[in-house]
Design an enzyme around this catalytic site. Structure first.
Site, PDB file in Angstrom:
ATOM      1  N   TYR A 180     108.305  61.079  36.269  1.00 23.64           N
ATOM      2  CA  TYR A 180     108.881  59.980  37.041  1.00 23.64           C
ATOM      3  C   TYR A 180     108.172  59.793  38.384  1.00 23.64           C
ATOM      4  O   TYR A 180     108.327  58.750  39.023  1.00 23.64           O
ATOM      5  CB  TYR A 180     110.377  60.209  37.291  1.00 23.64           C
ATOM      6  CG  TYR A 180     111.257  60.080  36.051  1.00 23.64           C
ATOM      7  CD1 TYR A 180     110.731  59.677  34.834  1.00 23.64           C
ATOM      8  CD2 TYR A 180     112.609  60.354  36.107  1.00 23.64           C
ATOM      9  CE1 TYR A 180     111.520  59.569  33.709  1.00 23.64           C
ATOM     10  CE2 TYR A 180     113.422  60.242  34.977  1.00 23.64           C
ATOM     11  CZ  TYR A 180     112.862  59.855  33.783  1.00 23.64           C
ATOM     12  OH  TYR A 180     113.656  59.743  32.662  1.00 23.64           O
TER      13      TYR A 180
ATOM     14  N   ASP B 299     112.660  68.187  21.397  1.00 27.61           N
ATOM     15  CA  ASP B 299     113.200  67.452  20.239  1.00 27.61           C
ATOM     16  C   ASP B 299     114.254  68.287  19.502  1.00 27.61           C
ATOM     17  O   ASP B 299     115.335  67.810  19.170  1.00 27.61           O
ATOM     18  CB  ASP B 299     112.067  66.982  19.289  1.00 27.61           C
ATOM     19  CG  ASP B 299     111.022  68.051  18.999  1.00 27.61           C
ATOM     20  OD1 ASP B 299     111.106  69.156  19.578  1.00 27.61           O
ATOM     21  OD2 ASP B 299     110.107  67.783  18.182  1.00 27.61           O
TER      22      ASP B 299
ATOM     23  N   ASP C 176     116.900  64.119  32.029  1.00 29.02           N
ATOM     24  CA  ASP C 176     117.557  62.807  32.051  1.00 29.02           C
ATOM     25  C   ASP C 176     118.108  62.487  30.656  1.00 29.02           C
ATOM     26  O   ASP C 176     119.286  62.112  30.486  1.00 29.02           O
ATOM     27  CB  ASP C 176     116.516  61.764  32.492  1.00 29.02           C
ATOM     28  CG  ASP C 176     117.111  60.416  32.835  1.00 29.02           C
ATOM     29  OD1 ASP C 176     118.345  60.271  32.749  1.00 29.02           O
ATOM     30  OD2 ASP C 176     116.341  59.502  33.184  1.00 29.02           O
TER      31      ASP C 176
ATOM     32  N   ASP D 187     122.315  62.688  29.248  1.00 33.96           N
ATOM     33  CA  ASP D 187     123.073  61.564  28.668  1.00 33.96           C
ATOM     34  C   ASP D 187     123.617  61.971  27.299  1.00 33.96           C
ATOM     35  O   ASP D 187     124.752  61.633  26.941  1.00 33.96           O
ATOM     36  CB  ASP D 187     122.176  60.322  28.499  1.00 33.96           C
ATOM     37  CG  ASP D 187     122.327  59.317  29.642  1.00 33.96           C
ATOM     38  OD1 ASP D 187     122.518  59.775  30.793  1.00 33.96           O
ATOM     39  OD2 ASP D 187     122.249  58.102  29.392  1.00 33.96           O
TER      40      ASP D 187
HETATM   41  C1  COI Z   1     116.333  55.862  37.866  1.00 39.00           C
HETATM   42  C2  COI Z   1     116.675  56.798  36.727  1.00 39.00           C
HETATM   43  C3  COI Z   1     115.735  57.947  36.664  1.00 39.00           C
HETATM   44  C4  COI Z   1     118.064  57.239  36.901  1.00 39.00           C
HETATM   45  C5  COI Z   1     118.598  58.035  35.764  1.00 39.00           C
HETATM   46  O1  COI Z   1     118.645  57.612  34.637  1.00 39.00           O
HETATM   47  C6  COI Z   1     119.128  59.334  36.043  1.00 39.00           C
HETATM   48  O2  COI Z   1     118.836  59.936  37.072  1.00 39.00           O
HETATM   49  O3  COI Z   1     119.878  59.844  35.199  1.00 39.00           O
HETATM   50 MG    MG Z   2     119.756  58.905  33.314  1.00 37.97          MG
END
Ligand code: COI
Ligand code: MG
Ligand code: NAI
Length: 367
Positions: free
Chosen positions: A140, A230, A254, A258
């Site tokens: 990133y 993975d 990240d 999620d």
């Molecule tokens: C701008 C992204 C890197 C934000 C994101 O998805 C996160 O930090 O979870």
């Molecule tokens: Mg995120």
């Protein structure tokens, strides 16, 4: 007097922030914490008001504050603008400028939500997993980055994934230290799973080697395992309770967080702390600005409210107020209140509520 800077941001950011701030103000009064609150713009709203996603004034206030509470940034309104000043770049910049390299994302299942997850209750019951994500390096942030035109006229997008040994060591230490703390608290063996893609990416080969050296040198009491990213995605769904602490780079963390959020029923339940080397932190839900439900009073404010609890615990070292918030959240879930994302249509005794009503219910439990 300690200061907390609140950055509501975009989309559902202002809605969830209103509820989280009310909770923060309530515990501030109740526990006499002496916190003073300030606000500033970040993300799309800052672009609209000041032309950039992280105005100097916001950054100065964030540097001066003891902690920052963030809602979310971004949305379709700003997706087409010049890439270097998009809302998400403001978020990356504030994380980097404040040195918030350690992102702690806790996927803890509230037992009341065992049926809200799409996974079988026996797979997730008792789940309490910590993902330690490196937040200020990796792909990133790596340079060069961009979209260029090749000699044949074709376009090529490119990013660079880089990690230095020192960056890997410092996030590794955070993960090993927290594994030791959790082991002591839970009476379980300390274990860390380092997630990489060392079979194909040299940068994560270095990641893996560095984790091994660190464990051998300073953390022989912690069980260190390794998993390719993975497989880790698959194992998180198959058998999430095999993990205690997972440590990984910016992008893998990240994605994995999620995924882990859904083990708890919804991304609307997952708080996070982003810490520097001295305990200063920015606290935010793991989700984004949810443009699809923004302005409709549908957002779940609990991830942001639970982020306030993390702030009180990690930055202000005030366990009683943090625990009070977590108990209040548990109490409203006991009462059967559910925002749409954690509603289980097949379960009886539940009441569908909006963002405001959920926040007010937590507040009522605190008073
Ligand atoms: C701008 C992204 C890197 C934000 C994101 O998805 C996160 O930090 O979870
Ligand atoms: Mg995120
Ligand atoms: N930390 C941040 O500020 C982040 C910002 N973003 C930005 O947010 C925007 C939307 O991104 P998406 O990929 O759609 O991710 P998102 O996390 O905003 O939304 C994904 C899905 O989860 C739902 N959701 C998210 N938070 C919720 C909540 N509190 N309660 C109920 N449902 C919730 C949304 O309605 C949507 O269906 C983009 O501009 C993205 O760049 C994305 C992730 C993190």
């Amino acid at each position: 007097m300690a200061t907390v800077l609140t950055l509501a941001g975009d989309g559902i950011g202002p809605e969830i922030m209103t509820q989280a701030v009310a909770v923060l103000e309530a515990v501030n009064d109740k526990f006499d914490l002496g916190l003073s609150l300030e606000t500033a713009d970040i993300g799309g709203i800052a672009i609209d008001n000041a032309g950039v996603p992280l105005p100097d004034e916001t950054l100065a206030k964030a540097r001066a504050a003891d902690a920052v509470l963030l809602g979310a940034v971004g949305g379709p309104k700003w997706d087409g603008i010049e890439r270097s000043i998009r809302p998400e770049r403001g978020l990356l910049k504030i994380r980097s400028e404040l040195g918030l390299f350690a992102n702690l994302r806790v996927a803890k299942l509230y037992p009341q939500l065992a049926n809200a997850s799409s996974l079988k209750p026996e797979i997730i019951s008792g789940l309490d997993l910590l993902i330690v994500r490196e937040l200020t390096g990796g792909i990133y942030f790596g340079e060069p980055r961009g979209i260029r035109t090749l000699d044949n006229g074709e376009q090529q997008g490119y990013n660079t994934m880089v990690y230095k040994t020192s960056e890997i060591e410092r996030i590794g230490k955070v993960a090993f230290d927290l594994a030791q703390v959790r082991a002591k608290a839970n009476g379980t063996p300390a274990k860390v799973c380092s997630v990489d893609k060392a079979n194909v990416l040299e940068v994560t080969e270095l990641w893996k080697q560095t984790m091994i050296k660190l464990q051998q040198a300073d953390y022989s009491d912690v069980d260190l395992s390794h998993m390719y990213a993975d497989n880790a995605c698959m194992q998180l769904v198959k058998n999430p309770k095999q993990f205690d602490v997972m440590v990984t780079g910016n992008m893998f963390g990240d994605i994995l967080s999620d995924e882990a959020a859904m083990l708890t029923g919804s991304i609307g339940m997952l708080p996070s702390a982003s810490l520097d080397e001295h305990g200063k932190g920015m606290y935010e839900p793991c989700h984004g600005s949810a443009p699809d439900i923004a302005g409709q009073d549908k957002a779940n404010p609990l991830a942001t409210i639970l982020s306030v609890a993390m702030m009180l615990r990690y930055t202000f070292k005030h366990e009683a107020s943090a625990a009070a918030i977590e108990q209040a959240v548990s109490d409203v879930l006991d009462d059967g209140l559910r925002t749409g994302d954690i509603m289980d249509a097949d379960e009886t005794g539940l009441t569908l509520v909006g963002c405001k009503q959920m926040g007010e219910a937590v507040l009522a439990k605190l008073s």
